[in-house]
Design an enzyme around this catalytic site. Structure first.
Site, short mmCIF file in Angstrom:
data_model
loop_
_atom_site.label_atom_id
_atom_site.label_comp_id
_atom_site.label_asym_id
_atom_site.label_seq_id
_atom_site.Cartn_x
_atom_site.Cartn_y
_atom_site.Cartn_z
N CYS A 12 39.57 -11.80 30.44
CA CYS A 12 39.88 -12.82 29.44
C CYS A 12 39.29 -12.43 28.08
O CYS A 12 39.69 -11.42 27.51
CB CYS A 12 39.40 -14.18 29.90
SG CYS A 12 40.19 -15.51 28.97
N LEU A 13 38.30 -13.15 27.56
CA LEU A 13 37.71 -12.78 26.28
C LEU A 13 37.15 -11.36 26.37
O LEU A 13 37.30 -10.56 25.44
CB LEU A 13 36.60 -13.76 25.88
CG LEU A 13 35.95 -13.51 24.52
CD1 LEU A 13 36.92 -13.76 23.38
CD2 LEU A 13 34.70 -14.37 24.33
N ASN A 38 43.60 -19.00 30.97
CA ASN A 38 43.01 -19.92 30.01
C ASN A 38 42.63 -19.17 28.74
O ASN A 38 41.52 -18.69 28.61
CB ASN A 38 41.77 -20.58 30.61
CG ASN A 38 40.99 -21.34 29.56
OD1 ASN A 38 41.59 -21.88 28.64
ND2 ASN A 38 39.68 -21.32 29.68
N SER A 40 34.64 -21.29 28.67
CA SER A 40 35.69 -20.83 27.75
C SER A 40 36.30 -21.97 26.96
O SER A 40 36.97 -21.75 25.97
CB SER A 40 36.79 -20.12 28.54
OG SER A 40 36.24 -19.10 29.32
N GLY A 81 37.30 -19.08 22.69
CA GLY A 81 37.74 -18.85 21.33
C GLY A 81 38.22 -17.46 20.97
O GLY A 81 38.72 -16.70 21.78
N GLY A 94 35.17 -16.05 28.00
CA GLY A 94 34.42 -16.86 27.05
C GLY A 94 35.37 -17.60 26.13
O GLY A 94 36.58 -17.41 26.20
N GLU A 134 39.35 -14.09 39.38
CA GLU A 134 38.40 -14.84 40.21
C GLU A 134 38.96 -16.22 40.52
O GLU A 134 38.38 -16.95 41.32
CB GLU A 134 37.06 -14.96 39.49
CG GLU A 134 37.00 -16.05 38.41
CD GLU A 134 37.70 -15.66 37.10
OE1 GLU A 134 38.30 -14.58 37.04
OE2 GLU A 134 37.63 -16.46 36.14
N HIS A 139 42.58 -14.66 35.02
CA HIS A 139 41.35 -14.84 35.78
C HIS A 139 41.51 -14.48 37.25
O HIS A 139 41.85 -15.33 38.05
CB HIS A 139 40.85 -16.28 35.64
CG HIS A 139 40.35 -16.59 34.27
ND1 HIS A 139 39.03 -16.43 33.92
CD2 HIS A 139 41.00 -17.00 33.15
CE1 HIS A 139 38.88 -16.77 32.64
NE2 HIS A 139 40.07 -17.11 32.15
#
Ligand SMILES: Nc1ncnc2c1ncn2[C@@H]1O[C@H](COP(=O)(O)OP(=O)(O)O)[C@@H](O)[C@H]1O
Ligand SMILES: Nc1ncnc2c1ncn2[C@@H]1O[C@H](COP(=O)(O)OP(=O)(O)O)[C@@H](O)[C@H]1O
Ligand SMILES: [Mg+2]
Ligand SMILES: [Mg+2]
Lengths: 356, 1106
Positions: free
Chosen positions: A248-249, A290, A46, A223, A221, A333, A331
């Site tokens: 996330c992404l 993140n 990421s 951006g 991932g 995980e 996240h």
């Protein structure tokens, strides 16, 4: 030295991989406030296109080992630290961080007043920047820095061929889109009873369904989700067909697929201590995060916000009301970070069991 | 949104932790004070019980009803009956409060009065505190603990040992700070260790456990709310491995050598632990051992309460554990409490930091002859210093120079030479033994090139720490190669970033510290201040809690109002403790209220002064010339620096007065010149002569010859002592020339005073005629710029002069002094204060012999007794002093109402009596003679307050853990010179129905006076039952033993030791015996009552005269 796009300059000394003459490290400069877990952070895809500043001053204390990497190599553009440990100490360490950086040709800069840099980014937002030894080239690279907005950074990190993970006789078969997937996520899916087929980011929804999965996973991932039209369309096509879980992404892609708005955060969330409230239970979860982008659900019908960030109210999770699909921005995980939210993997398998 | 606060509670009783003792210091004043603040802000009626008058929490402002009463079942029950609170909060008063809560429960008091325990329930406390139940609980939830078994007798212990296997560690249940703990490598050692352990445990239960000596030791500070939200506030890694008590270890936050995988596993275990034990709300401290070879983790113990480490964690992260624990206890959830450092994010997060915190303990072995300076599983340190730096080397060096043991940092100072004399192998051997200065031996070894591997293998100190220290050593060598002018900016910066002090460089280059400073600033390397913000700068923080380091950017905001810098008192030590923190904190309160911007500087993590909301700004910095100058100059550059207060933090800041003055920084209050005059014996003598104030004959001497001359002139016995130290440090009474020479030699030697600079013409030894059997008197007074003097308190000591003022009990008002004597004392005090042109506090000590008043010493600064006087009389001396030091007059303070108009000075007749008693650390140092002398050894104090001297004295004894019996047997053994007076006490005891037992001589004297003696015991060692046997067999309820021959071999020594070991009240002076008799007389005939300070003070601040 390290220079930001607006010309702000920081003194430090080059460590890790020293780029050949003329070359510099460049990328969007972000900071991570986690106290431990630098190996996981460095190997998290990421971070592609970004320069990671660690706010904790001592980095490398326990070296690098074989088990804690989140992917085959670091994808970030460079590393900024206050102090790079010259001697690592931990029973699992196989070599020091400096050596690791050199092996992977990853440039780093040490001795920086990382707190000043962090405060600067907090004020001015994540900025493109560059570091190296030749001021002129560094300035030029920093000035040319484009940031991540509007770029497809996934293409660079996704697998080019499908691969399998886990035990084929597992209860569930999951197809995971690799937008930059972390190993810990695969490990969690496996231990939750899934056999995982990891496919390239651009794989059409039809091909995925053709694999007859019990569920589809949209990975984390790098951006901006917006330029990933193909991924968004695929996600839209999958919702309702099979249980979908995004992190996330992947969560942002799912959100955009359902009509949510993308928002770019001022300087993002990068750390392992973000408090998130689980709306249903009222419980507070300490989460690993993140991301520089997030989704805004206002006006989106048929979805319900399930998690919210207590620091700034950003949407941290939602679920689709009439279809088995949900995502979280953070996240679960961990890797690195707290284990408070692992239950989400069981919720995913739960959905698959229910719809099987 | 439901209102979280519990409205079913109206009144809450907070239990304090009592006197400062080893293992339980002012960190509990910090937590208790925070708790009281929070609960009052929440609108509850707060009732506080704490026997320690030196604390800030016992200030009348912090609770609605403050009871300075003994922390025992009887007294606390009385308070509960009188106040009828709805709940008791026991988790902020250390082990003392927890144990009391358990007692209150066991005796059905809580149930009878229908009072709820908040914070932690009885079950949780029991399971956590009882090692057996705790281990069972851990195994039940699958957490590994060291192999072990429990034993209640010696034989059982040996049996268990065989199963567990050697080496093993023995630890008693329900103890504090590791008391009675030990390691055994074989059956023989096992016998001794097990016996001590069984004796130490109140329930005579010991844990015989697999030793994991040398494993890495970690602590996690965890918080949990009633909705089961849990967070880790801070992780702490011990530099000293398992085997050295965490309280005696150099500790570092955050953990440095754990991968995230290992750390998260520890975090999961900590949560599982706190959930299983069932601490519903608040903070807990959980300790882990980690095998460096394979990362295996064991749970060592859990403290289901705020602890020493919580204070450290709070200061290290800016996350106020105690404050939040109090809120959680009354119903809030973590996400309902705001993180007041960021002001915008909730407390339900895990602080992350961008600096390194190092804590180094401070010990007092030099004051306890007979105790070996070796560290183990039993805590022995009396205080600690904490330092914040951007890197570990920086924080370590800052912490070491914060200790005030004369060190400039990690070696590179005169004291390092001790190591340079040794061979490599010697050094490595020295490193292998955990001891107070092992850290210095380690650096010396590393500098010589002894490998990290070898040292790690020998010491169990992690290679990462050793390598970081090696970087300091290497830089030192590099710096040795350059000098003042040849040092480049990058190298200056590199050195400062590794924490080198200017003093170290001055020593290295053989130049003046001032020149180093000048050259450094010329090179453009100045300090920058960063902020402690709980979030590594992710969010803006408005709380100005700073530390100094050497970076690019400085974060200190401009001053808004005239600023006053208050210098704190540094690490606790014997002779300088919480009393001085009390004064500094009061100054901060008074001056903020008066419109100044208050800036606190201190390096003691246990204190209230280092709470970020005590003053307007907090700088967590060492109290050295360099660090304080840096700060003052930084502030002066940002606005108006009204002045620096050096007179409230004890000797520590006082030492800096000159450095500050020389740098042109305004020093508040009494001028440094006057301070000198008071300390400079020659000139002070002259002054006293001029004023006609008698002193014991005396003189000064820098060498043995001169000393003999003085002694010959004034006559023996004489008292020998250094100038410029506190707590009667290294002070001796000598009866002949031989002993005098020895004493002088000792003073000159490094190790005793070498650390404070050794003897020299500029700091000679003081030699005085020792006044035997004189009554000692302490006076605290306040003088303003207009020359008005307020005598705050006249304290008559119970023990005779010769027992250090800090170790003797004293009473307000005086018990035996005639008013004429008191008048003389006040007159002298005034004369001295005027002559020294004192602006602020002055403490004068007198000895009264045959109605003649001699002045012993004058301290133109806050004294140890200021808080006691404040609690006893209700006159807020420290607050007044702070204002006076900034120019306000007493008259103006009266108009403001800060000083009651009725308050007129002198001996108090307020209808009540307050007795202060000292608390001594002997139980922890079984080989130290308990006889009191001119060298102070007490760690803390308690106060007994009641309507008469006898009752107040009895309370003070109970509070000090020296509970006087009301019936039974008194054992007497008196020095000849004590017999006449001793007989009076003996007769009183007899009249009170005690049976008397005595040694031969004493018995004869008693019988000669017709006082019945039931049994005469043999001399120790002689045939027949001797005193020690008698005491050991539990047949004695009170020991009165006054010193005959001194020294470890003397009879009395054995007797006193036996008393300490078997917890029998022991009095070592006749004066105390008489006071005790008086106390018992009233105690047994009158109904005991409790009264709050507020009530006492309402009956008028004691009338004082001007
Ligand atoms: N099994 C063990 N082996 C070796 N050292 C131990 C063991 N258990 C405890 N210790 C040491 O003893 C110290 C005190 O033990 P602890 O259980 O924390 O008692 P306390 O209640 O005094 O803190 C610990 O800090 C640790 O260094
Ligand atoms: N001339 C003296 N005669 C008898 N006792 C003395 C004399 N001088 C000092 N003392 C005793 O020694 C103790 C310590 O002396 P002091 O001057 O108070 O040192 P400190 O500055 O450490 O408090 C005093 O409290 C007193 O009991
Ligand atoms: Mg402990
Ligand atoms: Mg004194």
């Amino acid at each position: 030295m390290l220079i930001l796009r607006d010309g702000t300059r920081f003194e430090g000394e080059a460590v890790g991989h020293v780029p050949e003459a003329g070359a510099v490290a460049a990328g969007e400069v972000v900071f991570n406030t986690a106290l431990s877990g630098y190996q996981e952070v460095l190997t998290d895809p990421s971070y592609a296109g970004q320069i990671i500043t660690f706010t904790y001053p001592h980095i490398g204390n326990y070296g690098v080992n074989d088990d804690d990497a989140e992917s085959r190599r670091p994808f970030c553009g460079g590393v900024v630290v206050r102090d790079l440990a010259r001697r690592a100490s931990n029973w699992r360490a196989i070599h020091g961080l400096d050596e690791y950086l050199r092996r992977h040709r990853l440039p780093a800069i040490a001795g920086i007043d990382t707190r000043r840099l962090t405060r600067y980014l907090r004020e001015h937002g994540a900025l493109p920047g560059a570091f190296g030894t030749d001021e002129a080239t560094v300035r030029a690279a920093a000035a040319a820095g484009a940031g991540t907005e509007g770029l497809d950074l996934v293409a660079a990190v996704t697998t080019d061929t499908p691969y399998e993970a886990g035990d084929p006789d597992s209860e569930f078969h999951v197809v995971a889109y690799d937008f930059g997937i972390k190993r810990t996520i695969l490990r969690h899916l496996e231990s939750a009873g899934c056999y995982v087929t990891v496919v390239p980011a651009s794989t059409p929804a039809a091909d995925v369904l053709a694999r007859d999965p019990d569920g589809v996973f949209l990975s984390n991932g790098p951006g901006d989700p917006e330029p990933l039209a193909y991924a968004i369309d695929n996600a839209r096509a999958l919702v309702g067909e099979v249980p979908v879980f995004g992190i996330c992404l992947g969560h942002q892609i799912l959100g955009l697929a359902l009509g949510a708005e993308k928002i770019k955060l001022h300087f993002g969330h990068h750390g392992a201590n973000h408090p998130v409230r689980h709306e249903a239970s009222g419980r507070v979860e300490i989460t690993s995060q993140n991301h520089n982008y997030a989704v805004d659900l206002t006006g989106v019908r048929g979805v319900e916000r399930t998690h919210v960030n207590l620091n700034d109210g950003v949407c941290e999770g939602f679920r689709v009301l009439d279809a088995p699909a949900f995502g979280v921005q953070y996240h679960p995980e961990a890797g690195p970070g707290p284990h408070d939210t692992r239950y989400l993997f069981d919720e995913f398998t739960g959905l698959m069991a229910a719809t099987a | 949104m439901t209102m979280p606060r519990r409205d079913d509670l109206r009144s809450i009783l907070v239990i304090g932790s009592g006197p400062i003792v080893i293992g339980q210091a002012c960190e509990f004043d910090y937590s208790g004070t925070q708790a009281c603040k929070v609960l009052r802000d929440e609108g509850y009626r707060v009732v506080l019980v704490n026997s320690n008058p030196a604390t800030i929490m016992t200030d009348p402002e912090f609770a609605d009803a403050t009871y300075v009463e003994p922390l025992d079942l009887a007294s606390v029950t009385r308070v509960l009956e009188q106040e009828r609170p709805d709940a008791v909060l026991p988790t902020l008063g250390g082990q003392t409060a927890l144990n009391l809560a358990v007692e209150l429960d066991e005796h059905g008091v809580l149930e009878r009065l229908d009072i709820e325990l908040v914070g932690a329930g009885i079950e949780a406390i029991r399971t956590a505190e009882n090692r057996q139940q705790f281990k069972a609980a851990m195994e039940e939830i699958g957490l590994a603990v060291p192999r072990s078994g429990f034993a209640y007798t010696l034989d059982e212990a040996l049996a268990v040992a065989e199963q567990v296997g050697y080496p093993l560690i023995v630890r008693p249940s329900f103890i504090l700070g590791g008391g009675g703990t030990g390691i055994a490598h074989d059956a023989d050692e096992m016998r001794a260790v097990a016996e001590r352990g069984l004796a130490a445990s109140p329930v005579s239960e010991i844990l015989v456990e697999q030793s994991v000596l040398g494993w890495k030791e970690y602590e996690l500070e965890v918080m949990r709310d009633h909705a089961d939200n849990a967070v880790v506030v801070c992780s702490i890694e011990n530099l000293d491995p398992m085997g050295v008590h965490t309280g005696d270890s150099i500790t570092v936050a955050p953990a440095q050598t754990l991968t995230d995988v290992e750390y998260q596993r520890m975090r999961d275990a900590a949560f599982a632990c706190i959930r299983r034990i069932g601490v519903d709300t608040g903070g807990s401290n959980i300790q882990f051992a980690v095998d460096p070879a394979d990362g295996r983790q064991l749970v060592i113990e859990m403290n289901p309460r705020v602890s020493r480490s919580s204070a450290l964690a709070s200061k290290a992260t800016g996350f106020p554990i105690a404050k939040i624990a109090a809120k959680l206890a009354v119903g809030y959830r973590l996400d309902e409490v705001l993180n007041d450092i960021t002001g915008e994010t909730p407390a339900s997060f895990e602080p992350t930091i961008d600096y390194v915190v190092t804590k180094v303990p401070r010990w007092a072995f030099e004051k306890l002859p007979g105790s070996a300076p070796v560290l183990g599983t039993m805590m022995q340190s009396v205080g600690e210093a904490m330092a914040i730096g951007r890197t570990f080397p920086e924080s370590l060096q800052k912490a070491l120079r914060s200790l005030e043991t004369g060190r400039y940092g990690l070696n590179c100072d005169p004291a390092e030479q001790e190591w340079d004399r040794r061979s490599d192998d010697d050094l490595v051997v020295a490193c292998a033994v955990p001891a107070p200065d092992r850290i210095f031996a380690l650096e010396a070894a590393l500098r010589r090139g002894v490998t990290v591997e070898r040292l790690a293998e020998k010491t169990g100190v992690d290679p990462w720490f050793l390598d970081q220290m090696a970087q300091i050593a290497e830089m030192r060598v590099e710096l040795g190669g350059c000098g003042l002018e040849t040092t480049t900016r990058p190298r200056w910066r590199a050195a400062k970033r590794l924490g080198f002090s200017d003093a170290q460089l001055a020593y290295l280059w053989g130049v003046d510290e001032a020149d180093v400073r000048a050259a450094r600033l010329r090179a453009g390397v100045g300090v920058t201040y960063k902020t402690v913000d709980t979030c590594a700068a992710e969010f803006a923080a408005d709380t100005p809690y700073h530390y100094g380091t050497y970076e690019d950017e400085d974060e200190v905001a401009p001053l808004r109002r005239p600023a006053v810098v208050i210098l704190g008192s540094g690490p606790n030590r014997i002779g300088q403790g919480v009393e001085f923190d009390y004064c500094c904190v009061h100054a901060a309160f008074a001056l903020s209220a008066a419109g100044y911007e208050t800036v606190m500087v201190n390096c003691n993590p246990e204190t209230v002064s280092t709470d970020y909301d005590t003053s307007d700004r907090l700088f967590f910095e060492p109290l050295t010339g360099e660090d304080v100058l840096n700060l003052c100059e930084a502030l002066a550059a940002r606005g108006e620096l009204a002045g620096v207060i050096v007179a409230l933090g004890g000797q520590t800041p006082l030492k800096l007065a000159h450095t500050l003055e020389a740098a042109g920084i305004p020093v508040c209050g009494t001028s440094p010149a006057s301070i000198d005059l008071a300390e400079d014996r020659e000139r002070f003598n002259a002054l006293c002569d001029r004023l006609g104030v008698p002193q014991p004959a005396g003189g000064t001497a820098a060498g043995a010859e001169a000393a003999r001359a003085v002694a010959a002139e004034v006559g023996y016995p004489v008292l020998v002592r250094p100038s410029y130290v506190l707590g009667g440090r290294a002070m001796q009474i000598v009866y002949d020339a031989g002993a005098l020479d020895a004493a002088m030699a000792e003073l000159a030697a490094t190790g005793t005073l070498g650390r404070e600079g050794g003897l020299s013409a500029s700091r000679p030894a003081l030699i005085d005629r020792f006044l035997e059997d004189a009554v000692e008197v302490d006076v605290d007074a306040l003088r303003d710029g207009a020359g008005e003097i307020l005598v705050g308190g006249v304290m008559e000591h119970i023990e005779e002069a010769g027992v250090h003022s800090g170790d003797s009990a004293c009473t307000i008002p005086p018990a035996t002094l005639g008013s004429d004597v008191v008048d003389v004392i006040e007159r002298h005090t005034r004369a001295l204060a005027d002559a020294l042109d004192v602006r602020g506090l002055i403490n004068v000590q007198y000895a009264v012999k045959n109605r003649e008043v001699y002045v012993l010493e004058v301290n133109p600064r806050a004294s140890r007794t200021v808080p006691f006087v404040g609690k006893a009389t209700g006159v807020p001396l420290a607050k007044l002093a702070a204002r006076v030091m900034l120019g306000t007059t007493l008259a103006e303070l009266r108009d403001e109402g800060l000083l009651a108009a009725s308050a007129r000075g002198g001996a108090a007749e307020g209808g009540h009596v307050a007795v202060k008693e000292a608390v001594l650390p002997f139980a922890r140092f079984p080989d130290v003679d308990t006889i009191l002398g001119p060298e102070m050894r007490s760690t803390g104090e308690v106060m007994g307050i009641d309507r008469s001297f006898g009752l107040a004295f009895a309370k003070s004894q109970a509070a000090a853990g020296n509970r006087l019996p009301d019936r039974g047997t008194v054992f007497l053994s008196l020095a000849d010179r004590d017999k006449p007076a001793g007989l009076l006490a003996a007769r009183r005891f007899a009249e009170l129905g005690f049976s008397l037992v005595a040694t031969g001589g004493t018995a004869a004297a008693l019988e000669a006076e017709g006082i019945p003696v039931d049994e005469v015991v043999a001399k120790v060692g002689e045939a027949g039952v001797d005193a020690v046997d008698l005491i050991s067999s539990g047949k004695v309820d009170l020991v009165v033993n006054t010193p005959r021959g001194r020294g470890p071999r003397a009879d009395g020594d054995h007797i006193r030791r036996a008393a300490t070991l078997h917890r029998v009240a022991c009095l070592t002076t006749v004066a105390a015996a008489r006071a005790a008799a008086a106390g018992i007389a009233e105690w047994t005939t009158q109904v005991a009552t409790v009264r709050s300070l507020q009530q006492y003070h309402r009956d008028g601040q004691l009338r004082l005269e001007v």
